[in-house]
Design a protein around this motif. Structure first.
Motif, PDB file in Angstrom:
ATOM      1  N   ARG A  12      11.051  -5.125  -2.820  1.00 32.04           N
ATOM      2  CA  ARG A  12      10.114  -5.395  -3.912  1.00 32.04           C
ATOM      3  C   ARG A  12       9.596  -4.115  -4.576  1.00 32.04           C
ATOM      4  NH1 ARG A  12       6.201 -10.161  -1.458  1.00 32.04           N
ATOM      5  NH2 ARG A  12       7.703 -10.989   0.048  1.00 32.04           N
ATOM      6  N   PRO A  13      10.472  -3.303  -5.140  1.00 31.69           N
ATOM      7  CA  PRO A  13      10.044  -2.038  -5.752  1.00 31.69           C
ATOM      8  C   PRO A  13       9.031  -2.203  -6.881  1.00 31.69           C
ATOM      9  CG  PRO A  13      12.318  -2.580  -6.348  1.00 31.69           C
ATOM     10  CD  PRO A  13      11.933  -3.500  -5.241  1.00 31.69           C
ATOM     11  N   HIS A  14       9.036  -3.368  -7.557  1.00 31.25           N
ATOM     12  CA  HIS A  14       8.056  -3.564  -8.634  1.00 31.25           C
ATOM     13  C   HIS A  14       6.627  -3.618  -8.092  1.00 31.25           C
ATOM     14  CE1 HIS A  14       8.838  -7.638  -7.145  1.00 31.25           C
ATOM     15  NE2 HIS A  14       7.685  -8.006  -7.668  1.00 31.25           N
ATOM     16  N   GLN A  15       6.494  -3.947  -6.793  1.00 31.15           N
ATOM     17  CA  GLN A  15       5.165  -3.994  -6.186  1.00 31.15           C
ATOM     18  C   GLN A  15       4.634  -2.596  -5.848  1.00 31.15           C
ATOM     19  OE1 GLN A  15       3.362  -6.559  -6.089  1.00 31.15           O
ATOM     20  NE2 GLN A  15       4.639  -8.389  -6.029  1.00 31.15           N
ATOM     21  N   TRP A  16       5.499  -1.591  -5.917  1.00 29.54           N
ATOM     22  CA  TRP A  16       5.051  -0.221  -5.652  1.00 29.54           C
ATOM     23  C   TRP A  16       4.044   0.246  -6.693  1.00 29.54           C
ATOM     24  CZ3 TRP A  16      10.631   2.079  -4.684  1.00 29.54           C
ATOM     25  CH2 TRP A  16      11.120   1.571  -3.469  1.00 29.54           C
ATOM     26  N   LEU A  17       3.973  -0.488  -7.786  1.00 27.98           N
ATOM     27  CA  LEU A  17       3.007  -0.165  -8.827  1.00 27.98           C
ATOM     28  C   LEU A  17       1.583  -0.146  -8.265  1.00 27.98           C
ATOM     29  CD1 LEU A  17       2.903   0.315 -11.945  1.00 27.98           C
ATOM     30  CD2 LEU A  17       2.451  -2.132 -12.178  1.00 27.98           C
ATOM     31  N   LYS A  18       1.342  -0.977  -7.248  1.00 29.71           N
ATOM     32  CA  LYS A  18       0.013  -1.038  -6.623  1.00 29.71           C
ATOM     33  C   LYS A  18      -0.370   0.296  -5.985  1.00 29.71           C
ATOM     34  CE  LYS A  18       0.606  -5.933  -5.402  1.00 29.71           C
ATOM     35  NZ  LYS A  18       0.773  -6.885  -4.278  1.00 29.71           N
ATOM     36  N   ASN A  19       0.637   1.077  -5.598  1.00 28.02           N
ATOM     37  CA  ASN A  19       0.358   2.333  -4.901  1.00 28.02           C
ATOM     38  C   ASN A  19      -0.208   3.410  -5.820  1.00 28.02           C
ATOM     39  OD1 ASN A  19       1.350   1.197  -2.485  1.00 28.02           O
ATOM     40  ND2 ASN A  19       3.446   1.716  -3.053  1.00 28.02           N
ATOM     41  N   LEU A  20      -0.208   3.148  -7.115  1.00 27.02           N
ATOM     42  CA  LEU A  20      -0.855   4.081  -8.045  1.00 27.02           C
ATOM     43  C   LEU A  20      -2.359   4.110  -7.812  1.00 27.02           C
ATOM     44  CD1 LEU A  20       1.066   3.356 -11.381  1.00 27.02           C
ATOM     45  CD2 LEU A  20       1.384   5.272  -9.797  1.00 27.02           C
ATOM     46  N   MET A  21      -2.861   3.137  -7.033  1.00 29.85           N
ATOM     47  CA  MET A  21      -4.277   3.113  -6.660  1.00 29.85           C
ATOM     48  C   MET A  21      -4.670   4.404  -5.951  1.00 29.85           C
ATOM     49  SD  MET A  21      -7.135   1.283  -6.576  1.00 29.85           S
ATOM     50  CE  MET A  21      -6.656  -0.426  -6.857  1.00 29.85           C
ATOM     51  N   LEU A  22      -3.715   5.067  -5.296  1.00 32.39           N
ATOM     52  CA  LEU A  22      -4.006   6.321  -4.611  1.00 32.39           C
ATOM     53  C   LEU A  22      -4.486   7.397  -5.583  1.00 32.39           C
ATOM     54  CD1 LEU A  22      -1.972   4.903  -2.466  1.00 32.39           C
ATOM     55  CD2 LEU A  22      -1.601   7.230  -1.675  1.00 32.39           C
ATOM     56  N   PHE A  23      -4.075   7.289  -6.842  1.00 34.43           N
ATOM     57  CA  PHE A  23      -4.437   8.295  -7.828  1.00 34.43           C
ATOM     58  C   PHE A  23      -5.749   7.985  -8.543  1.00 34.43           C
ATOM     59  CE2 PHE A  23       0.165   8.827  -7.415  1.00 34.43           C
ATOM     60  CZ  PHE A  23       0.274  10.211  -7.287  1.00 34.43           C
ATOM     61  N   PHE A  24      -6.365   6.827  -8.226  1.00 31.04           N
ATOM     62  CA  PHE A  24      -7.622   6.465  -8.863  1.00 31.04           C
ATOM     63  C   PHE A  24      -8.745   7.473  -8.598  1.00 31.04           C
ATOM     64  CE2 PHE A  24      -8.185   1.984 -10.641  1.00 31.04           C
ATOM     65  CZ  PHE A  24      -6.922   1.996 -11.204  1.00 31.04           C
ATOM     66  N   PRO A  25      -8.947   7.915  -7.341  1.00 30.94           N
ATOM     67  CA  PRO A  25     -10.036   8.866  -7.089  1.00 30.94           C
ATOM     68  C   PRO A  25      -9.936  10.150  -7.919  1.00 30.94           C
ATOM     69  CG  PRO A  25      -9.335   7.870  -5.037  1.00 30.94           C
ATOM     70  CD  PRO A  25      -8.341   7.438  -6.068  1.00 30.94           C
ATOM     71  N   PRO A  26      -8.768  10.841  -7.944  1.00 30.70           N
ATOM     72  CA  PRO A  26      -8.710  12.054  -8.770  1.00 30.70           C
ATOM     73  C   PRO A  26      -8.737  11.745 -10.268  1.00 30.70           C
ATOM     74  CG  PRO A  26      -6.551  11.588  -7.851  1.00 30.70           C
ATOM     75  CD  PRO A  26      -7.529  10.671  -7.165  1.00 30.70           C
ATOM     76  N   PHE A  27      -8.171  10.590 -10.660  1.00 26.32           N
ATOM     77  CA  PHE A  27      -8.171  10.222 -12.082  1.00 26.32           C
ATOM     78  C   PHE A  27      -9.595  10.015 -12.577  1.00 26.32           C
ATOM     79  CE2 PHE A  27      -7.917   6.643 -15.247  1.00 26.32           C
ATOM     80  CZ  PHE A  27      -7.438   7.416 -16.302  1.00 26.32           C
ATOM     81  N   LEU A  28     -10.373   9.219 -11.830  1.00 24.50           N
ATOM     82  CA  LEU A  28     -11.755   8.955 -12.211  1.00 24.50           C
ATOM     83  C   LEU A  28     -12.661  10.154 -11.942  1.00 24.50           C
ATOM     84  CD1 LEU A  28     -12.066   5.285 -10.887  1.00 24.50           C
ATOM     85  CD2 LEU A  28     -11.844   6.011 -13.265  1.00 24.50           C
ATOM     86  N   GLY A  29     -12.234  11.011 -11.024  1.00 30.41           N
ATOM     87  CA  GLY A  29     -13.032  12.189 -10.698  1.00 30.41           C
ATOM     88  C   GLY A  29     -12.785  13.360 -11.626  1.00 30.41           C
ATOM     89  N   GLY A  30     -11.826  13.218 -12.540  1.00 32.86           N
ATOM     90  CA  GLY A  30     -11.553  14.266 -13.520  1.00 32.86           C
ATOM     91  C   GLY A  30     -10.722  15.425 -13.015  1.00 32.86           C
ATOM     92  N   THR A  31     -10.018  15.234 -11.880  1.00 34.31           N
ATOM     93  CA  THR A  31      -9.238  16.344 -11.308  1.00 34.31           C
ATOM     94  C   THR A  31      -7.733  16.071 -11.282  1.00 34.31           C
ATOM     95  OG1 THR A  31      -9.495  15.462  -9.050  1.00 34.31           O
ATOM     96  CG2 THR A  31     -11.169  17.035  -9.833  1.00 34.31           C
ATOM     97  N   LEU A  32      -7.314  14.929 -11.827  1.00 31.62           N
ATOM     98  CA  LEU A  32      -5.903  14.556 -11.722  1.00 31.62           C
ATOM     99  C   LEU A  32      -4.984  15.556 -12.409  1.00 31.62           C
ATOM    100  CD1 LEU A  32      -3.829  12.473 -10.760  1.00 31.62           C
ATOM    101  CD2 LEU A  32      -4.143  11.256 -12.921  1.00 31.62           C
ATOM    102  N   LEU A  33      -5.447  16.129 -13.525  1.00 26.71           N
ATOM    103  CA  LEU A  33      -4.606  17.063 -14.281  1.00 26.71           C
ATOM    104  C   LEU A  33      -4.703  18.494 -13.777  1.00 26.71           C
ATOM    105  CD1 LEU A  33      -5.060  15.721 -17.931  1.00 26.71           C
ATOM    106  CD2 LEU A  33      -3.315  15.138 -16.227  1.00 26.71           C
ATOM    107  N   THR A  34      -5.480  18.694 -12.724  1.00 16.67           N
ATOM    108  CA  THR A  34      -5.533  20.022 -12.112  1.00 16.67           C
ATOM    109  C   THR A  34      -4.173  20.358 -11.535  1.00 16.67           C
ATOM    110  OG1 THR A  34      -7.855  19.655 -11.523  1.00 16.67           O
ATOM    111  CG2 THR A  34      -6.703  21.459 -10.386  1.00 16.67           C
ATOM    112  N   GLN A  35      -3.781  21.592 -11.638  1.00 19.45           N
ATOM    113  CA  GLN A  35      -2.448  22.009 -11.202  1.00 19.45           C
ATOM    114  C   GLN A  35      -2.172  21.619  -9.740  1.00 19.45           C
ATOM    115  OE1 GLN A  35      -1.693  26.188 -11.604  1.00 19.45           O
ATOM    116  NE2 GLN A  35       0.492  26.005 -11.212  1.00 19.45           N
ATOM    117  N   GLY A  36      -1.069  20.925  -9.533  1.00 12.18           N
ATOM    118  CA  GLY A  36      -0.624  20.558  -8.192  1.00 12.18           C
ATOM    119  C   GLY A  36      -1.145  19.235  -7.679  1.00 12.18           C
ATOM    120  N   MET A  37      -2.067  18.599  -8.408  1.00 16.46           N
ATOM    121  CA  MET A  37      -2.673  17.359  -7.916  1.00 16.46           C
ATOM    122  C   MET A  37      -1.679  16.186  -7.913  1.00 16.46           C
ATOM    123  SD  MET A  37      -5.726  17.948  -6.886  1.00 16.46           S
ATOM    124  CE  MET A  37      -6.806  16.526  -6.956  1.00 16.46           C
ATOM    125  N   VAL A  38      -0.892  16.066  -8.973  1.00 19.96           N
ATOM    126  CA  VAL A  38       0.083  14.970  -9.037  1.00 19.96           C
ATOM    127  C   VAL A  38       1.126  15.139  -7.949  1.00 19.96           C
ATOM    128  CG1 VAL A  38       1.877  13.879 -10.432  1.00 19.96           C
ATOM    129  CG2 VAL A  38      -0.272  14.594 -11.502  1.00 19.96           C
TER     130      VAL A  38
END
Length: 284
Positions: A12-38
Motif C-alpha cells: 500500500r505505497p499510497h498510504q505512505w502519504l500519512k508518514n509526511l506527518m513526521l515533517f509537521f513539527p519542523p514545518f509548523l515550527g518554521g525550521t523545515l527549510l533549514t539546511q539538512g532538515m529534509v
C-alpha cells in the motif's frame, strides 16, 4: 510481473502519504527549510513506511477471509490468492525487522515510538479491531506516533493544542472510515467482513463524527491563537471537515488517503492550507 504488482499492492505505497506527518513539527515550527532538515527526516520517513507496510501485511493476513466477503477488498492479493500466505508472512517479518534496525540508527526515542507503533498495529490486527471505540483509538494512535516521532527526530516540542488537534482529527477520520463501511455493507456482509461494525448502533458513528469534527475546530483554533497568521486557515479547515462529512454521508469512501487523492475539493483544501501556512511561516 503480476506477482510483483500484487506484492506492491500489499505494501500500500499510497498510504505512505500519512508518514509526511513526521515533517509537521519542523514545518509548523518554521525550521523545515533549514539546511539538512529534509534530509534528516528522510530516513525516519522510510522507517515508518517500512513499519506501516509491515502492519498492513499483518492486517491483510488476519483479514484475508473477511476481505473475501467485501465487494471491493475481495480483489486484494491475499484475499484473491494472488500472493501466498507464506510470502506475505516472510515479507512482513523482513519489513518490521528492517524498520527496527534502521530506526536504531536514528535514536532511542524514535526507535521506541516505532516499536510502539508496530505493537499497536499487530495488536489491532489480532484483536483490538474487534472492540468498539478501541478500534477508533488504535487508528488514531498511528497518527500520533508519527507526530511524536517527528518531534523526536527534529528535537521539537509538540504543543498541547497541536497534539489534541491531531488526536481529534484522527478520531474524526477513523469514525468517518467506519461509518462509510457501515453504510456500504449490508448487515450480513458487515458481520462477516468487520464484526466491530455490528457493535456500533445506528447514529453512534454519526455522533462521533460530528463531535470530533467540532472539537477539532476548537482545538485547532486555540492552536492558531499562538500563531496569529494561522487564524485565517480556520475557515479552510472548516470547509475541509464539512466536505469530508458530506463525502462520507453521500456513500463515498471514508479512507483518509483516498479522500485526499480522489476528492478534488479536499485536495484543494489540503494544498491551500499548506500554501497558506507555508507563506505565513516562511514567506514573511
Amino acid at each position: 510481473m503480476k506477482r510483483i504488482t500484487a506484492i506492491l499492492q500489499l505494501l500500500r505505497p499510497h498510504q505512505w502519504l500519512k508518514n509526511l506527518m513526521l515533517f509537521f513539527p519542523p514545518f509548523l515550527g518554521g525550521t523545515l527549510l533549514t539546511q539538512g532538515m529534509v534530509v534528516k527526516g528522510t530516513i525516519p520517513c522510510v522507517v515508518f513506511s517500512l513499519a506501516s507496510s509491515a502492519g498492513y501485511l499483518v492486517n491483510d493476513l488476519m483479514d484475508r477471509e473477511a476481505d473475501s466477503n467485501h465487494p471491493r477488498k475481495s480483489s486484494r492479493p491475499l484475499a484473491s490468492g494472488m500472493v501466498a500466505v507464506t510470502t506475505a508472512k516472510t515479507l512482513a517479518i523482513l519489513l518490521a525487522a528492517s524498520a527496527i534496525i534502521v530506526a536504531l540508527s536514528v535514536g532511542t526515542t524514535f526507535t521506541l515510538l516505532v516499536l510502539a507503533y508496530l505493537s499497536v498495529s499487530v495488536a489491532y490486527s489480532c484483536c483490538l479491531k474487534k472492540m468498539p471505540v478501541v478500534d477508533l483509538f488504535c487508528i488514531a494512535t498511528g497518527f500520533l506516533f508519527r507526530l511524536m516521532a517527528g518531534g523526536a527526530v527534529f528535537s521539537i516540542r509538540i504543543s498541547e493544542w497541536l497534539f489534541l488537534s491531531v488526536l481529534l482529527l484522527s478520531l474524526f477520520l477513523s469514525a468517518g472510515k467506519r461509518l462509510s463501511e457501515k453504510q456500504t455493507l449490508s448487515v450480513i456482509t458487515a458481520a462477516s467482513h468487520r464484526k466491530v461494525l455490528t457493535h456500533y448502533p445506528d447514529g453512534f458513528l454519526d455522533g462521533v463524527l460530528f463531535m470530533t469534527g467540532s472539537a477539532v475546530l476548537v482545538t485547532y483554533t486555540m492552536y492558531t491563537l499562538s500563531h496569529n497568521f494561522l487564524l485565517y486557515t480556520v475557515p479552510l479547515c472548516c470547509f475541509g471537515l464539512l466536505r469530508y462529512i458530506l463525502r462520507v454521508k453521500s456513500g463515498l469512501s471514508g479512507d483518509p488517503t483516498e479522500s485526499l487523492l480522489r476528492d478534488p475539493w479536499i485536495l484543494v483544501v489540503g494544498a491551500g492550507w499548506s500554501a497558506m501556512v507555508g507563506w505565513g511561516i516562511y514567506g514573511t
